[in-house]
Design an enzyme around this catalytic site. Structure first.
Site, mmCIF file in Angstrom:
data_model
loop_
_atom_site.group_PDB
_atom_site.id
_atom_site.type_symbol
_atom_site.label_atom_id
_atom_site.label_comp_id
_atom_site.label_asym_id
_atom_site.label_seq_id
_atom_site.Cartn_x
_atom_site.Cartn_y
_atom_site.Cartn_z
ATOM 1 N N SER A 171 0.810 -1.215 0.000
ATOM 2 C CA SER A 171 0.000 0.000 0.000
ATOM 3 C C SER A 171 0.849 1.272 0.000
ATOM 4 C CB SER A 171 -0.964 -0.040 1.194
ATOM 5 O OG SER A 171 -1.906 0.986 1.150
ATOM 6 N N ASP B 282 -2.666 6.192 -3.337
ATOM 7 C CA ASP B 282 -1.487 5.624 -2.692
ATOM 8 C C ASP B 282 -0.966 4.483 -3.568
ATOM 9 O OD1 ASP B 282 -3.645 3.961 -2.213
ATOM 10 O OD2 ASP B 282 -2.955 3.333 -0.243
ATOM 11 N N ASP C 213 -1.200 1.239 -3.805
ATOM 12 C CA ASP C 213 -2.071 0.210 -4.384
ATOM 13 C C ASP C 213 -3.440 0.755 -4.761
ATOM 14 O OD1 ASP C 213 -3.111 0.499 -1.811
ATOM 15 O OD2 ASP C 213 -3.561 -1.630 -1.588
ATOM 16 N N ASP D 36 -5.974 2.067 -3.176
ATOM 17 C CA ASP D 36 -7.218 1.861 -2.432
ATOM 18 C C ASP D 36 -7.615 3.107 -1.643
ATOM 19 O OD1 ASP D 36 -5.385 1.766 -0.366
ATOM 20 O OD2 ASP D 36 -6.132 -0.106 0.508
#
Length: 448
Positions: A104, A241, A243, A245
């Protein structure tokens, strides 16, 4: 032994904590646990595998693919894709489970392995515990035609973009957007989705090299995005960010619009359009007091959970609610996604600008942000936080001084020996004064 799974999968420094051996073992254990239903039905389990672009994702995903296939699971490799894309694809094709390789918003040396159950849903704690237990059990070892196959998921990105566009209530024509893709998993998908939705798009942070993910860009570093919005005369900036999400935003004047403000905008819009189920928003106890007051002013109930998107998601699933999230920009729109989706959130935020003809600053005006300060007090006994009487007295005095114009939250860290002191007040000096006064009491009373 400490629990292997954390709040968001298994994370650590790649090649130190998160090794090839661990990745292989976790994949084989997950195949046993998450593929059980398919095997009982006489089917070979199918799993979707995706990753963000950090360099270690290449060897970790190879290990995971090998582990799954060696345990009799067919693997569809989707390549570099956002975490919410992986979750969507699992549900879209009816896969038995999925695996996302990502850390992440963490720096490039870190990585993680996150599993999703059938339907693209996060695993319950007890299922994660069962996977940990299966690490010590004999591995499934089919032979011949019973071993799994590894194939490329060729149209994964296209399926996801088509899904995103299908959710929009209004096209983005006439809006100039700057996207910061954090040199991460959104670099290929987000610009395509925003352009296909009709926006004029300028992109930064979209040149991942495996090591620059989240490095001075993305939702944890918004200065560059604010500069780009002003330099290009854009109406809005959207930051993801690593990833993708999460979603944070910047208005045309360079002001940061955080997750609380984004949720306020979306909640009011969804209520107006009859899409906010039970007129309820789910947020955490860390959300700004201004969000709760704005929701009350607009006839919206705000449920608060413990900190962590998994607790928000649990409350949403239990109550059947359609919107929830965190101040960090992790926003869940359950009509369209099973987890937080930064691209989906950004598209709907900009869509609301286009639908109403209002600037992001005007839309964000639905909520007044109360000054907030967070002080971390380390080296203390977390367990004594709620039993120390002098501390309870100090807390009561601070709450009495604030009255209805603020709030205090004392919270033990879930992972470190520290206590978090959060104070909101009508003005910053009052918030600072009370927070540091309480921090001093915590330090004096709970030091170890």
């Amino acid at each position: 032994m400490p629990r292997l799974f954390g709040t968001d999968g298994v994370r650590g420094v790649a090649n130190q904590h998160l090794t090839v051996e661990l990745a292989l073992g976790l994949a084989q254990a997950a195949a046993r646990v998450l593929g059980e239903e398919a095997r009982d039905a006489g089917r070979r389990p199918v799993a979707v595998l995706a990753r963000d672009p950090r360099v270690s994702g290449e060897f970790i995903s190879a290990a995971v693919a090998a582990g799954l296939a060696s345990a009799g699971v067919d693997v569809l490799e989707a390549g570099v894709l956002p975490t919410p894309a992986a979750a969507y694809l699992i549900a879209d094709i009816g896969a038995d489970f999925g695996v996302m390789i990502s850390a992440s918003h963490n720096p490039a040396p870190d990585n993680g392995i996150k599993f999703f159950a059938r339907g693209g849903r996060k695993l319950a704690d007890e299922v994660e515990d069962r996977i940990e237990e299966a690490l010590a059990e004999p591995k499934l070892a089919p032979i011949g035609a019973d071993v799994g196959r590894i194939r490329r998921f060729a149209d994964a990105e296209d399926r996801y973009v088509v899904h995103l566009l299908s959710t929009l209530p209004h096209p983005l024509a006439g809006i100039h957007v700057v996207l910061d893709c954090a040199h991460g998993a959104a670099a290929g998908v987000s610009p395509e989705a925003f352009r296909d939705a009709g926006a004029q798009v300028t992109v930064i942070g979209n040149d991942p090299d495996g090591m620059n993910i989240n490095d001075g860009v993305g939702s944890t570093h918004l200065d560059l995005l604010a500069e780009a919005v002003l330099a290009h005369g854009a109406q809005v900036g959207i930051a993801h960010d690593g990833d993708a999400d999460r979603c944070l935003a910047v208005d045309a004047d360079g002001n940061i619009i955080d997750g609380d403000q984004i949720m306020a905008i979306l909640a009011v819009s969804m209520k107006e359009r009859g899409r906010l189920r039970d007129d309820t928003l789910v947020a955490t106890v860390m959300s700004n007091l201004g969000l709760r007051m704005a929701m009350a002013d607009n006839g919206i109930t705000m449920l608060q959970t413990r900190v962590g998107d998994r607790y928000v998601l649990e409350a949403m699933n239990e109550g059947g609610f359609s919107l929830g999230g965190e101040q960090s920009g992790h926003v869940i729109m359950s009509d369209f996604a099973t987890t937080g989706d930064g691209i989906l959130t950004g598209l709907h935020l900009v869509s609301e600008m286009a639908r109403t003809g209002k600037s992001l600053k005007e839309l964000a005006g639905v909520m007044s942000v109360y000054p907030q300060i967070l002080v971390n007090v380390s080296g203390v006994d977390r367990a004594a936080l709620h039993t120390d009487e002098p501390l309870a007295v100090a807390l009561a005095e601070a709450e009495a001084e604030l009255g209805e114009t603020g709030r205090v939250l004392l919270r033990p860290s879930g992972t470190e020996p520290l206590v978090r002191v959060m104070v909101e007040a009508a003005d910053q000096p009052t918030a600072d004064r009370l927070a540091h006064r309480l921090a001093d009491v915590v330090r004096e009373r709970l030091s170890v």
